[in-house]
Design an enzyme around this catalytic site. Sequence first.
Site: not given
Length: 498
Positions: A122, A124, A189
Amino acid sequence: MTIWQLPSMLLVFISSVSPHPHHLFEYDELSQYVDSHQEEYVQTLRDWVAVESDSSDILRRPDSHRMMDMTAEKLQAMGGKVELVDIGVQELPDGKTVALPKVVTAQFGNDPSKQTVCVYGHVDVQPAKLEDGWTTEPYNLTDINGNLYGRGASDNKAPVLAWIHTVEVYQALSIDLPVNVKFIIEGMEETGSNGLDAMIVAQRDTFFSDVDYIIISDCGWLSRRPALTYGTRGNCYFFAEVEGPKQDLHSGVYGGTVIEPMTDLIGILDTLISPSGKILIPGIREAVASLSDEEWKMYQDIEFDIESFKSKIGVSQLMYSNKVDLLAHRWRYPTVTIHGIEGGFSGPGSKTVIPAKVIAKFSIRQVPNMDPAVVKKQVTDYLNSVFAKRKSPNKLKVTMIIGAKPWLADTKHPLYEAGKAAVKRVFNVEPDLIREGGTIPIAKTFEDVTGKSIIMMPIGGFDDGLHSQNEKMSRYNYIEGTKLFIAYLHEVAHLKKD
């Protein structure tokens, strides 16, 4: 051109003239290429960290979209078959909707005679502000003594880049990728992977159909020794709401005449767990898989220093004083944590209020063989019965807002044997086999939906400060971690196809 760049340039030239046969593993050559390009890798991480892809902040959503685009562009430039998958919208509390960041999927190679691995990651990050206590600007990657400080550096941008660079290194040296490599990279996430479960279900028979194994590198080592992770705890998150009078009251005017919701709430919260850490909710402890002798022995062999663990968190005493008990209660036993109370007075200063409605937030970490659906009933029934004994006129409402299952892999699976061999090649030590106390719900989703075997292969350090101030990724772990992934693909290529 500096002298130290010469060998790798020559290598690129030589190898582009004569592609390598399949069977030889040119580890030294690949490893040297990584070493000579590390400045480039650090710069790419700097570019990625500069994007404030905080998935919890709606105002930062344009940054999240840009981060997904940058990820897709990077993979496209390498010749991957790349898709930006639309996973829909997020509903906000006020009823408005906002687009979710797209999920990036990519594929390198589709040789049916080879194994296919799918790497999950991920891009983020958790929120971060300088004034939270950061020593450096959180979104400006700063190298101090070989540590690369920045929000998202370790969780999870450097590991994602290390996997991307792994494919890139094979390509640069015209060495055939030993396996087909797929990527699935999301941007939500840190706030619960909204929309991802549905996408995995939707693509089960397409994108995932030819995948043999799934690799997750979204965790860290326990000590300075490299580790392979084979289990995570799940989590059941509860709200317990006690409601009394129709509005807040003045404690001078009404104190002593009403039964106060906050007193009720504190009273029932105190029945969840004993001072020694024993969970008091009936049925919870009985559901826990017993600790085998073999598992005890595994914990005994793990490198873990209790004193440095204590000093790192800044406490004088822990719940347990020996290593095995401590690791077991961190990884394979449930626990109750009370996180906070909403609705009570919590600002600075003093205010003589009787809150009319208060909501406790608490959670119970899940381990095999607990089932969140059963835990929900156990907790609700128990709190209702404890509350009934108080004979209070107030109303209690218990809700479970998250029910994430634990995940556990078999450490004797060939994926883990391959992992041990790769760690041995790169670091020249046996890895620790560890579990995570936290929750990575996507592992369980992948397992339940696709039925594929999963390994967690961390490259983050034990002191990276995930979710905390001054998060960092050490240059050593970033660069050597890339070599670990290179070696791992070679090892996986030699597993028999399931």
